[in-house]
Write an enzyme that holds these catalytic residues in place. Structure first.
Site, PDB file in Angstrom:
ATOM      1  N   GLY A 139       0.797  -1.224   0.000  1.00  0.00           N
ATOM      2  CA  GLY A 139       0.000   0.000   0.000  1.00  0.00           C
ATOM      3  C   GLY A 139       0.822   1.263   0.000  1.00  0.00           C
ATOM      4  O   GLY A 139       0.273   2.361  -0.018  1.00  0.00           O
ATOM      5  N   THR A 143       4.333  -0.622  -6.573  1.00  0.00           N
ATOM      6  CA  THR A 143       3.945  -1.051  -7.924  1.00  0.00           C
ATOM      7  C   THR A 143       3.700   0.155  -8.821  1.00  0.00           C
ATOM      8  O   THR A 143       4.118   0.169  -9.986  1.00  0.00           O
ATOM      9  CB  THR A 143       2.680  -1.924  -7.851  1.00  0.00           C
ATOM     10  OG1 THR A 143       2.942  -3.062  -7.019  1.00  0.00           O
ATOM     11  CG2 THR A 143       2.273  -2.409  -9.222  1.00  0.00           C
ATOM     12  N   ASN A 188      -4.115  -2.751   0.806  1.00  0.00           N
ATOM     13  CA  ASN A 188      -3.918  -2.288  -0.561  1.00  0.00           C
ATOM     14  C   ASN A 188      -4.843  -3.074  -1.489  1.00  0.00           C
ATOM     15  O   ASN A 188      -4.912  -4.291  -1.406  1.00  0.00           O
ATOM     16  CB  ASN A 188      -2.444  -2.503  -0.948  1.00  0.00           C
ATOM     17  CG  ASN A 188      -2.122  -1.964  -2.320  1.00  0.00           C
ATOM     18  OD1 ASN A 188      -2.953  -1.334  -2.971  1.00  0.00           O
ATOM     19  ND2 ASN A 188      -0.915  -2.216  -2.780  1.00  0.00           N
ATOM     20  N   SER A 191      -2.252  -5.201  -4.211  1.00  0.00           N
ATOM     21  CA  SER A 191      -0.997  -5.532  -3.527  1.00  0.00           C
ATOM     22  C   SER A 191      -0.244  -6.626  -4.280  1.00  0.00           C
ATOM     23  O   SER A 191      -0.796  -7.669  -4.611  1.00  0.00           O
ATOM     24  CB  SER A 191      -1.306  -6.016  -2.104  1.00  0.00           C
ATOM     25  OG  SER A 191      -0.120  -6.415  -1.460  1.00  0.00           O
ATOM     26  N   SER A 192       1.037  -6.373  -4.575  1.00  0.00           N
ATOM     27  CA  SER A 192       1.873  -7.393  -5.219  1.00  0.00           C
ATOM     28  C   SER A 192       2.165  -8.493  -4.212  1.00  0.00           C
ATOM     29  O   SER A 192       2.749  -8.234  -3.172  1.00  0.00           O
ATOM     30  CB  SER A 192       3.193  -6.778  -5.705  1.00  0.00           C
ATOM     31  OG  SER A 192       2.955  -5.821  -6.689  1.00  0.00           O
ATOM     32  N   GLY A 384       7.905  -5.257   1.224  1.00  0.00           N
ATOM     33  CA  GLY A 384       8.578  -4.612   2.345  1.00  0.00           C
ATOM     34  C   GLY A 384       8.488  -5.430   3.619  1.00  0.00           C
ATOM     35  O   GLY A 384       7.718  -6.377   3.733  1.00  0.00           O
TER      36      GLY A 384
END
Length: 945
Positions: A139, A143, A188, A191-192, A384
């Protein structure tokens, strides 16, 4: 009118020249002056200039001040800190891209584009490889940052029509990877759930020509389980919402996601902020451009559907205690719980390996086959450091990855600082910082690290359990300062750790990991003989037959991470740290507690301490002296000696104390921001003390003289070109030479784009009257070159054909019917089959003919065989008539399309007289006869029958 047009063009040229010739100051390497002037209103745009650089409160205050002014970017040296604004800002336009293109890194306010452009320019000038590491929690905008960098390169890099395909594929690989690798989480909507490293390959001209993607640790557990408020991967919902009716019917799917167990655990299958139907269209378009075949898509969507169907399989226990599926179709040797576990394990494995296949397929589409050397810029969009309520095995791998990247960041920053100190001849002062190598070793060390212990437990004979793994950890790493379990904890800490948990003290803080479930190994049989081509590619029989000890997922991740670190160590780094300002995605809200936590685990304070390296400001002598020379009488208004001596005289006059600065070989290093700010304030006061009116008058005089000089020069140039236009038709002389050269240049540059491409193209660019002779010469040279190029490309076989066609043209063009239609028909070496040719081994050409008797004109089918010296009329193997070429007096044919040809020979003992033949391939036969007899001039085309 012509003069006006010439002057308008000349004016544009002159404007460009004036810009470069009359710049007052050299604007390169303007590092921090903009931040100095505006520091009170919006903080400093480089955290290195913070006076209290060790204060976390000062760091947050500066970040907050800028965020409230919509200044979401701030530097720490060359590292960019980005705070997600959760709203659209007008800072990503094409105009902004062009503004940052080719500009010195610190010359404009901090921006994502400055990082991207700096990496690109250094890559092009020094011909070395770079990478941009983008990190932050879900978030924070990682990306989006990687997308913006890709878009920047797509817009600003040189391109051709061919390279546009590469750019489209680079950009459209993102929607596909996001569909299969991104999901809505609590933090998010996009979100990846995997780590992505993309290499963008550039040729020697700086144009993007290819790419390659590496993916890391996709979150497979999401396929079978989602927390409340979260969704599965986007592709499942996109397929159900946007998939064509026929496709869904073929896959056996219904449009309602509520029907599928794997899609409803988060209880938010429908999300207002996500348009699955529109996203499906984008993904389908991307597939077509990335070069997926219909068969590929058929297999790929078949796998997506099979995962959904797999999730709907339910198990129960029958009256005999056996585990069966709810529809009594599957009998399992496992108990009910293990049957569900095995089902989910298969679903995760299929999806995880399919994602790897998808990445490889995209790589095949992006691959550049050219073997010439290329430079690359790598984009690393990595998950992260995060601390969740329950931290699983995947979270353990994610946090371990961040430990390694933090270690890399500090090491490379320290190295860069140390190299600058050594280059400037300043003694390196050790910088206190937390070295997290001790934590990395705890995780990855051979035979002693957590991953090695996990491998041993998963692969040793006998029954391995989660608790046995925890006991082994306590035995081998129990005395480590950064590891603790409930058993090893003190009385106060023990209450916060469960019996099945262990806690690691990361550089960013403590994280408790659950050892249940995710750390165990589940072996299952794969469908190696599947009819689905992708599944067959993903699950190979050789894996089952291999006797080699299989690697656990943790070891695979560790090895791939080590490879990634090696890749990054070989490149020049740039860093972007993304921060999420609040949990609710609200614009303008700045959550101090949340941001303080991210600043800690992103290592920003550590990086700032290292980057400061004892000095807040470093500046080349020439630039420092140019800005502040008015503060010292000895350097104002001009200093005529070396810049280093001028700076030394200047700072002594200002009153710098020895502990406030150091003088290097090319730069001055100022230790404290307050020293620099005091100098800047004195500079602002000095400008007023100099007296604005006299200074303004002097400056206006300078500008007026420069303007007058410009106008004089412009008038001379314009007069010269007008004089050249008037005398353009005279021989070259000083009055017209520049004008003629300009006309020649313009014509030749335009002609370059209008040169004929082949010998049949008779077009030619109309030249000005003074260039007609030159244009005619160039046209002849061009045609000669095209003819030469064409002739070189003609094969020996083609040359023979053309020679024969030339003879045919000389004989028949405009004289005989059917000639025009024969032009495009190639001549054959023979018109007989191979079996018949055996009868005439020495023949140069043979064709079926009809021979007419001279008396009665009776038709008889014969063969005409031409050799090197004679023509033979043959019936099978029997020679009926031989005509020596020496006796041939002529050849006649009508101008009609009747195929009749008469060979005129004298009537004597050796010859029977004229031969009357009818041949289907009359042009071919007559041409070959004439060429073999060398009697092209004896052919007559007679009018009438």
């Amino acid at each position: 009118v012509l003069i006006d047009v010439k002057l308008l063009t000349l004016g544009k040229v002159l404007k460009t020249h004036w810009y470069y010739l009359y710049q007052v100051e050299d604007n390169t390497d303007i590092i921090m002056e903009g931040a100095l002037i505006a520091r009170d209103r919006v903080g400093v745009q480089d955290f290195v200039l913070l006076d209290s650089h060790t204060s976390e409160a000062a760091f947050l205050n500066n970040l907050r001040k800028r965020y409230q002014e919509n200044l979401i970017y701030t530097y720490i040296g060359t590292l960019l800190v980005s705070v997600n604004p959760y709203k659209e800002l007008d800072i990503y336009t094409v105009t902004q891209m062009q503004l940052y293109r080719g500009v010195n890194f610190f010359e404009l306010p901090p921006h994502l584009y400055a990082i991207a452009d700096n990496a690109y320019r250094v890559m092009c000038s020094e011909y070395n490889n770079h990478f941009i590491l983008i990190s932050g929690e879900s978030g924070a905008g990682k990306t989006e940052a990687s997308k913006k960098i890709l878009q920047y390169y797509a817009v600003t890099c040189p391109t051709t029509e061919q390279l546009q395909v590469v750019r489209d594929r680079l950009l459209l690989s993102n929607p596909v990877l996001e569909a299969f690798g991104n999901a809505k989480t609590l933090r998010n909507d996009n979100s990846s759930r995997f780590g992505k490293y993309m290499d963008i390959q550039f040729d020697f001209k700086g144009a993007p020509v290819g790419g390659h993607i590496l993916s890391y640790l996709i979150e497979k557990s999401r396929v079978v389980h989602q927390n409340h408020g979260e969704r599965n991967f986007h592709i499942f919902y996109q397929l159900l919402e946007g998939g064509e009716k026929d496709l869904l019917c073929w896959l056996g799917l219904e449009r309602n996601p509520q029907k599928y167990a794997y899609l409803v655990q988060g209880r938010c299958a429908k999300v207002f902020s996500i348009n699955d139907k529109n996203d499906w269209k984008i993904v389908r378009k991307a597939f077509s451009i990335i070069d997926f075949t219909e068969k590929d898509l058929e297999h790929l969507f078949g796998i997506v559907a099979s995962v959904l169907h797999l999730g709907n399989i339910q198990f129960e226990e029958d009256s005999n205690g056996h585990t069966v599926s709810a529809k009594q179709m599957v009998l399992s040797p496992l108990n009910v719980d293990l049957a569900f576990y095995a089902r989910d394990a298969v679903a995760k494995a299929i999806y995880g390996r399919t994602f790897t296949w998808l990445v490889n397929k995209i790589n095949g589409s992006l691959a550049n086959k050219d073997s010439t050397r290329k430079t690359v810029i790598g984009l690393l969009d990595i998950y992260g450091f995060e601390v969740l309520d329950t931290n699983s095995f995947e979270q353990f791998c994610i946090n371990y990855c961040n430990e390694k990247l933090q270690q890399l960041l500090i090491e490379m920053t320290l190295k860069a600082e140390q190299e600058e100190y050594e280059m400037e001849g300043i003694e390196w002062e050790p910088i206190p910082y937390f070295n997290n190598k001790i934590i990395c070793d705890l995780v990855e060390q051979k035979h002693k690290g957590i991953i090695s212990i996990l491998d041993e437990e998963c692969l040793r004979p006998g029954e391995a359990t989660d608790l046995s793994f925890l006991e082994k950890l306590e035995e081998k790493v129990g005395d480590h300062a950064h590891f603790v379990t409930r058993k090893l904890a003190d009385q106060k800490t023990r209450k916060s750790i469960d019996w099945v948990d262990f806690r690691l003290l990361h550089y960013a803080g403590e994280v408790t990991y659950c050892a249940v479930g995710d750390f165990s190994l589940m072996v299952f049989q794969v469908l190696c003989n599947s009819k689905n081509g992708i599944v067959r590619d993903c699950f190979l029989l050789s894996e089952l037959d291999s006797r080699r000890r299989p690697e656990t997922v943790a070891t695979q991740f560790k090895n791939s991470l080590m490879s990634l670190i090696e890749i990054l160590m070989s490149k020049e780094p740039s860093y972007i740290r993304c921060i999420k300002p609040n949990e609710n995605k609200e614009p303008g809200k700045f959550d101090d507690c949340l941001i303080r936590h991210q600043v800690k685990y992103l290592g920003l304070m550590e990086h700032l301490r290292v980057r400061r390296a004892g000095f807040a400001y470093r500046r080349k002598y020439e630039h420092f002296l140019r800005r502040y020379k008015s503060l010292c009488p000895a350097t104002w208004p001009h200093w005529h000696g070396p810049a280093a001596e001028g700076v030394e005289r200047l700072i002594k006059h200002i009153g710098y104390k020895p502990e406030e600065y150091k003088l290097g070989r090319t730069k001055i290093f100022i230790r404290f921001p307050k020293t620099l700010f005091a100098t800047e304030d004195a500079f602002e006061i000095r400008k007023h003390l100099l007296g604005m009116i006299p200074l303004e008058a002097c400056w206006r005089g300078v500008l007026a003289r420069k303007e007058a000089k410009k106008r004089t020069w412009a008038v001379q140039i314009i007069r010269k070109f007008i004089q050249g236009f008037i005398n353009r038709k005279k021989p070259l002389c000083p009055e017209n030479v520049e004008f003629v050269r300009l006309v020649q240049y313009k014509y030749l540059m335009k002609l370059r784009d209008h040169i004929p491409r082949n010998v049949l193209d008779k077009s030619w660019l109309q030249p000005p009257s003074i260039l007609e002779e030159i244009s005619e010469m160039l046209q002849k040279m061009c045609i000669r070159n095209l003819v030469r190029k064409y002739c070189r490309g003609v094969t020996p076989e083609r040359k023979v054909q053309l020679q024969q066609k030339a003879v045919t043209s000389a004989i028949f063009r405009g004289k005989k019917e059917g000639y025009q239609q024969s032009i495009n028909l190639p001549f054959a070496d023979t018109r007989l089959s191979e079996e018949v040719l055996i009868l005439a081994p020495y023949s140069q050409y043979a064709t079926p003919v009809v021979k007419y008797d001279r008396n009665g004109f009776k038709a008889r089918e014969r063969l005409l065989v031409l050799t090197q010296s004679s023509a033979y009329v043959v019936e099978m193997a029997k020679i009926k008539q031989k005509i020596d070429y020496a006796t041939l007096k002529g050849i006649s044919t009508s101008n009609l399309g009747d195929g009749i040809v008469v060979m005129h020979v004298p009537e004597d003992n050796k010859q029977k007289g004229d031969v009357i033949l009818q041949c289907e391939h009359i042009f071919e036969m007559v041409t070959k006869l004439c060429m073999l007899a060398n009697k092209q001039n004896l052919v007559k085309v007679v009018k009438g029958r």
